[in-house]
Design an enzyme around this catalytic site. Sequence first.
Site: not given
Length: 361
Positions: A35, A255
């Site tokens: 999956k 940042y």
Amino acid sequence: MTRGTVLEIRPAAMAANARRARELAPGASVYAMVKANAYGHGLALAANTFSPLVDGFGVALMEEAQALRDAGVTQPLLLLEGFFDRDELLAAAAQSVQLVLHSDWQLALLETTTLPADVRVWLKVDCGMHRLGFPVGQCASALKRLAALPQVQVAGVMSHFACADLQQDVMSARQLEQVQQLASGQGLPFSAANSAGLCRYPDSHGVLVRPGIMLYGGSPLAGHTVASLGLSVTQRLSAKLIAVNDVPAGESVGYGAAWTATRPSRIGVVAVGYGDGYPRHAPGITPVAVKGVRTTLAGRVSMDMLTIDVTDIPQARPGDEVELWGDTVSVDEVAAACGTISYALFCQITPRVRRVIAGGT
């Protein structure tokens, strides 16, 4: 193609892990879980790799089952969440896809639908995870209703462990006892073992085991490395250093000025970021390796770049390879540092990262 951000996928390692699953559960059928694009490794690649080594495949969605059939896979397929509507039920029957039945609405739909072919059905039992499945007390009635349907063959009862991966597992023994008692009382086989159960609890193997993460080189057991479980690393994420900057002590990087140099530092800029699927929330303790030498992040992950501390790697230069996870830095280490799991890291790598198949193209 010159950026140098690469996800190397290793089919030979995937095959070795499938053989390991077979070795651990020699008396059970092995269905490889493929999956979510085979946990990010590629559905078609996984199917081709595993087909000679396993008895069937597990998928979450009918679209995944259809893709396997379209690719020529003829082995049994198991639809883990069952069908979502009548059209999917009809399609599953037409494509000989085994169904996991987990809810009364699915059973009612099955009772009122004429199928194009007979189907095999696993009854999902809720033994304490409280996600999907019939409560234990309702299973006998559900199985009686299934037995009355001429187009349905009951394959067995199925459950799923909630805590088999944890070092302090307080639930699996109770869950296993419940599903085993139900199966025995109904004269049916059972399936319960995911990767963790397969590796840890031989009594849980039943007639069918459902390995997932272990096939893809992630450890299914907390506190155990891939190597200690006899598994192989199946993918390696790497990128290139594109700059190396001198940063004085007391200056910040990235940042939010979230990282500050405590000494004169050399900071490497790596061409990978959350736009490639690397976790934005990765903290400064997250390991990486530059040409086989380990170090850590320095500052916040950006969309296209991240920064690392190469102060103690004086030989580091632009163009050098940086391993984000793979052989020197395990994916489980990165996941632990980020407060997540290897499954999530594997599944979130974006299409702009170039895939390279080891031993192929």
